[in-house]
Design a protein around this motif. Structure first.
Motif, PDB file in Angstrom:
ATOM      1  N   GLY A 122       0.807  -1.211   0.000  1.00  0.00           N
ATOM      2  CA  GLY A 122       0.000   0.000   0.000  1.00  0.00           C
ATOM      3  C   GLY A 122       0.843   1.265   0.000  1.00  0.00           C
ATOM      4  N   ILE A 123       0.196   2.376   0.268  1.00  0.00           N
ATOM      5  CA  ILE A 123       0.858   3.678   0.256  1.00  0.00           C
ATOM      6  C   ILE A 123       1.807   3.767   1.451  1.00  0.00           C
ATOM      7  N   GLU A 124       3.047   4.142   1.182  1.00  0.00           N
ATOM      8  CA  GLU A 124       4.032   4.300   2.248  1.00  0.00           C
ATOM      9  C   GLU A 124       4.332   5.763   2.541  1.00  0.00           C
ATOM     10  N   LEU A 146       2.959   9.930   1.576  1.00  0.00           N
ATOM     11  CA  LEU A 146       2.117  10.928   0.925  1.00  0.00           C
ATOM     12  C   LEU A 146       2.798  12.273   1.111  1.00  0.00           C
ATOM     13  N   GLN A 147       3.258  12.868   0.006  1.00  0.00           N
ATOM     14  CA  GLN A 147       3.958  14.149   0.079  1.00  0.00           C
ATOM     15  C   GLN A 147       3.066  15.271  -0.416  1.00  0.00           C
ATOM     16  N   ALA A 148       3.058  16.358   0.329  1.00  0.00           N
ATOM     17  CA  ALA A 148       2.323  17.563  -0.041  1.00  0.00           C
ATOM     18  C   ALA A 148       3.258  18.755   0.140  1.00  0.00           C
ATOM     19  N   ASP A 149       2.774  19.939  -0.179  1.00  0.00           N
ATOM     20  CA  ASP A 149       3.605  21.135  -0.042  1.00  0.00           C
ATOM     21  C   ASP A 149       3.961  21.423   1.415  1.00  0.00           C
ATOM     22  N   ASN A 150       3.035  21.158   2.340  1.00  0.00           N
ATOM     23  CA  ASN A 150       3.222  21.556   3.732  1.00  0.00           C
ATOM     24  C   ASN A 150       3.603  20.415   4.668  1.00  0.00           C
ATOM     25  N   PHE A 151       3.519  19.170   4.225  1.00  0.00           N
ATOM     26  CA  PHE A 151       3.803  18.052   5.117  1.00  0.00           C
ATOM     27  C   PHE A 151       4.120  16.792   4.320  1.00  0.00           C
ATOM     28  N   ASP A 152       4.715  15.828   4.994  1.00  0.00           N
ATOM     29  CA  ASP A 152       4.920  14.472   4.476  1.00  0.00           C
ATOM     30  C   ASP A 152       4.259  13.525   5.468  1.00  0.00           C
ATOM     31  N   LEU A 153       3.438  12.620   4.963  1.00  0.00           N
ATOM     32  CA  LEU A 153       2.764  11.651   5.814  1.00  0.00           C
ATOM     33  C   LEU A 153       3.349  10.278   5.520  1.00  0.00           C
ATOM     34  N   HIS A 154       4.060   9.713   6.489  1.00  0.00           N
ATOM     35  CA  HIS A 154       4.713   8.416   6.348  1.00  0.00           C
ATOM     36  C   HIS A 154       3.866   7.335   6.999  1.00  0.00           C
ATOM     37  N   CYS A 155       3.810   6.163   6.379  1.00  0.00           N
ATOM     38  CA  CYS A 155       3.081   5.027   6.935  1.00  0.00           C
ATOM     39  C   CYS A 155       4.066   3.876   7.154  1.00  0.00           C
ATOM     40  N   PHE A 156       4.130   3.396   8.385  1.00  0.00           N
ATOM     41  CA  PHE A 156       4.960   2.254   8.734  1.00  0.00           C
ATOM     42  C   PHE A 156       4.036   1.104   9.098  1.00  0.00           C
ATOM     43  N   GLN A 157       4.060   0.054   8.292  1.00  0.00           N
ATOM     44  CA  GLN A 157       3.201  -1.104   8.511  1.00  0.00           C
ATOM     45  C   GLN A 157       3.913  -2.080   9.430  1.00  0.00           C
ATOM     46  N   SER A 158       3.314  -2.390  10.580  1.00  0.00           N
ATOM     47  CA  SER A 158       3.936  -3.336  11.520  1.00  0.00           C
ATOM     48  C   SER A 158       3.706  -4.773  11.047  1.00  0.00           C
ATOM     49  N   LEU A 159       4.373  -5.704  11.672  1.00  0.00           N
ATOM     50  CA  LEU A 159       4.212  -7.113  11.305  1.00  0.00           C
ATOM     51  C   LEU A 159       2.813  -7.626  11.613  1.00  0.00           C
ATOM     52  N   THR A 160       2.121  -6.999  12.557  1.00  0.00           N
ATOM     53  CA  THR A 160       0.759  -7.405  12.886  1.00  0.00           C
ATOM     54  C   THR A 160      -0.277  -6.783  11.958  1.00  0.00           C
ATOM     55  N   GLY A 161       0.151  -5.882  11.069  1.00  0.00           N
ATOM     56  CA  GLY A 161      -0.768  -5.245  10.154  1.00  0.00           C
ATOM     57  C   GLY A 161      -1.284  -3.903  10.638  1.00  0.00           C
ATOM     58  N   THR A 162      -0.842  -3.460  11.804  1.00  0.00           N
ATOM     59  CA  THR A 162      -1.272  -2.171  12.339  1.00  0.00           C
ATOM     60  C   THR A 162      -0.422  -1.064  11.735  1.00  0.00           C
ATOM     61  N   PRO A 163      -1.053  -0.100  11.035  1.00  0.00           N
ATOM     62  CA  PRO A 163      -0.271   0.993  10.462  1.00  0.00           C
ATOM     63  C   PRO A 163      -0.012   2.117  11.474  1.00  0.00           C
ATOM     64  N   PHE A 164       1.196   2.651  11.434  1.00  0.00           N
ATOM     65  CA  PHE A 164       1.595   3.800  12.210  1.00  0.00           C
ATOM     66  C   PHE A 164       1.827   4.947  11.242  1.00  0.00           C
ATOM     67  N   LEU A 165       1.153   6.063  11.440  1.00  0.00           N
ATOM     68  CA  LEU A 165       1.326   7.232  10.571  1.00  0.00           C
ATOM     69  C   LEU A 165       2.035   8.317  11.350  1.00  0.00           C
ATOM     70  N   ASP A 166       2.974   8.984  10.693  1.00  0.00           N
ATOM     71  CA  ASP A 166       3.566  10.164  11.317  1.00  0.00           C
ATOM     72  C   ASP A 166       3.606  11.293  10.312  1.00  0.00           C
ATOM     73  N   ASP A 167       3.349  12.472  10.811  1.00  0.00           N
ATOM     74  CA  ASP A 167       3.312  13.706  10.031  1.00  0.00           C
ATOM     75  C   ASP A 167       4.649  14.407  10.251  1.00  0.00           C
ATOM     76  N   VAL A 168       5.433  14.502   9.179  1.00  0.00           N
ATOM     77  CA  VAL A 168       6.749  15.132   9.269  1.00  0.00           C
ATOM     78  C   VAL A 168       6.729  16.441   8.534  1.00  0.00           C
TER      79      VAL A 168
END
Length: 84
Positions: free
Chosen positions: A58-60, A62-84
């Motif tokens: 899936g999407i890892e 998402l880049q925009a002008d004001n932020f980058d949204l990163h998705c880290f998929q864990s081994l259990t399938g739970t996604p962690f999103l962070d706004d950088v």
């Protein structure tokens, strides 16, 4: 190294489990954070199904002008999103 402004943890069904704001310029209200988690889960699931690449996770990023949204998929399938 970029600073992390927000952290989202989403369960497998798209519900927001955890949200933490680490001092971003504009704070999100509760409804906006729930909507973002649900929208991300939907886009992530659809991108896995539509990808022509075998084994796509899936999407890892998402880049925009004001932020980058990163998705880290864990081994259990739970996604962690962070706004950088």
């Amino acid at each position: 190294m970029a600073a992390v402004y927000n952290l989202f943890i989403i369960n497998k069904s798209g519900g927001l489990i955890f949200y933490k704001d680490y001092g971003s310029a504009e704070r999100m209200d509760t409804n906006d954070s729930l909507r973002l988690a649900s929208l991300w889960h939907s886009m992530h699931a659809i991108s896995q199904q539509l990808s022509p690449t075998i084994g796509c996770f899936g999407i890892e990023l998402l880049q925009a002008d004001n932020f980058d949204l990163h998705c880290f998929q864990s081994l259990t399938g739970t996604p962690f999103l962070d706004d950088v």
